[in-house]
Write an enzyme that holds these catalytic residues in place. Sequence first.
Site, PDB file in Angstrom:
ATOM      1  CG  ASP A  29      -1.599   0.965   0.984  1.00  0.00           C
ATOM      2  OD1 ASP A  29      -3.107   0.664   0.183  1.00  0.00           O
ATOM      3  OD2 ASP A  29      -1.725   2.282   2.086  1.00  0.00           O
ATOM      4  CD  GLU A  83      -2.288   2.455  -3.367  1.00  0.00           C
ATOM      5  OE1 GLU A  83      -2.797   2.872  -4.304  1.00  0.00           O
ATOM      6  OE2 GLU A  83      -1.891   2.370  -2.395  1.00  0.00           O
TER       7      GLU A  83
HETATM    8  C1  GLC Z   1      -4.154   2.585  -1.282  1.00  0.00           C
HETATM    9  C2  GLC Z   1      -5.588   1.873  -0.691  1.00  0.00           C
HETATM   10  C3  GLC Z   1      -6.773   2.755  -0.471  1.00  0.00           C
HETATM   11  C4  GLC Z   1      -6.334   3.753   1.078  1.00  0.00           C
HETATM   12  C5  GLC Z   1      -5.397   4.218   0.797  1.00  0.00           C
HETATM   13  C6  GLC Z   1      -4.077   4.419   2.642  1.00  0.00           C
HETATM   14  O1  GLC Z   1      -4.451   3.871  -1.627  1.00  0.00           O
HETATM   15  O2  GLC Z   1      -5.386   0.895  -2.315  1.00  0.00           O
HETATM   16  O3  GLC Z   1      -7.569   2.402  -0.146  1.00  0.00           O
HETATM   17  O4  GLC Z   1      -7.030   4.258   1.178  1.00  0.00           O
HETATM   18  O5  GLC Z   1      -4.271   3.688   0.580  1.00  0.00           O
HETATM   19  O6  GLC Z   1      -4.160   2.930   2.943  1.00  0.00           O
END
Ligand code: GLC
Length: 532
Positions: free
Chosen positions: A194, A259
């Site tokens: 994440d 991500e």
């Molecule tokens: C990422 C996740 C999202 C979440 C954020 C904070 O972007 O995909 O759903 O709210 O991180 O953890």
Amino acid sequence: MNTPWYHKTTIYQIYPRSFFDSNSDGIGDLKGIIQKLDYIHELGFETLWISPFFSSPQADTGYDISSYTDIAPEYGTMDDTLQLIEEVHKRGMKIVFDMVMNHTSIEHPWFKESRMSQNNSNSAWYIWQDKPNNWQSITGGNGWHYSPERKQYFWSSFLPFQPDLNYRNPEVKKTMFDTVRFWLHKGVDGFRLDIFNVIYKDAEFRDNPFSFKLIPTEDDPSGFFQEAKYNLNQPESFEFAKELRSVCNEFGDRILLGEVSGDRSIIRKFLGDKINNGLGLVFDFEMLSFEFSANYFRKLIERIEAHYPNPFMPVYVFSNHDRRRSINRLGDDLRKAKLLAMLQLTVRGVPCMYYGEEIGMTDLPQPFATALDPIPHKFTFIPRFIFDFLGLLINRDEVRTPMQWDEMRNAGFSSAEKTWLPIHTNYNKINVKREINDKDSLLNLTRRLLSIRNRELSLQEGSLNLLSGLPSSVLGYERKFENKKVTVLLNIDEREKEFSFEFSECIFTLSDIDDAKEKSIRLNGFGGIIIK
Ligand code: GLC
């Protein structure tokens, strides 16, 4: 060097709260996922990525963790988790957990302790400053929040209840690496990471420079009138990716899927400088705001190929739990969704599909004021049509509605009185059961394409060569592995196209009209073909 399994895999993302409710409380759970594993297996996906189901106050539906090694009771128990891992492996599949390393919940005992004073066992576990600098959070607005007990400000990259951990503290780093080891020991095949690109911030907390940019974009996270120079994509984060890779390597070949966002030449750095010394895979979010035209995809593929050449591997993702479902960009047009699936499952890259994408589930517009998602509550003062005009998803509840299994009550998702989010009203038309029985459904198309992909090495790991000399609306590419070759031709236009093309065998067509005879190919409007 052999291609690692995770460069050849196919990923299906499950949002656990919305997949299948086994105990009638209106919330999806781990046992529910276990009950539906055969469905995913028969579809042909190899890897499951499951959004967080750890202990959490659920202020950001699980992306706010209060214990990394305990399971939120509404999802099940540790035994259920172990059983899930086992059941996945029994089917020859892989399972990927979502690791939220950057921040915890404000309810995490580490933070509760940390905020109490400047002198306690967790005082240096988060990022504290006497005076805030000018950094903005990813969701907009000041990311510094005052704690009266401690008389200092803590930093939150995302929302105020998600304080960032301090990775410059070796104790934090060790604890989080041990958390990763904890799950790897239990047999998890790797992690989706994440917001990994904000892990490290500038050590000196320098102010970000001014920028004219208001809205952050996929290729440039700067926005809200400042350049995101010092709070994301720091050199230490690229090094951290390598360290995390070596932790995973203690357990063999594990997937690490980041991500990250930013310019491609920057996010490429998360992959390391040679195969397998960085994350292994990163999402490339340009695709989440794709345009549906042959020209766009041709250029996208050229860019992707230039930035992720062999031995790197791109990820092709068009929908997830934070963005509009891809079919929304296609005007809910199933013909287009089929063509998009065909592209996603045959292009060079790991495809990552979001639950329900395989049946064409659509977004369900819902008011900001009653949203469970915290983000829309920040923006209730701005009229919704402005976000719609800009194509931005603010209320993520709209893409997280329960999976539509059949025409029964609650779309077969749950037998509870009330489900955690409403069921989409179109579930009578769009559901798994109905599509299984329709040979031309998006679901059956996905299944057929996955089965072709799973037997053709050229589609799994072959090189990609874009073809020229085709009608302008036809996107064509060749995938080649050793002496095997497969060609994909997609007509991204509603008019039929006929052109000459040499081939020996047709292995797949999207519609009855798509035809390949002798040396000529006829593609229906939004038709596609795979030939050898
Ligand atoms: C990422 C996740 C999202 C979440 C954020 C904070 O972007 O995909 O759903 O709210 O991180 O953890």
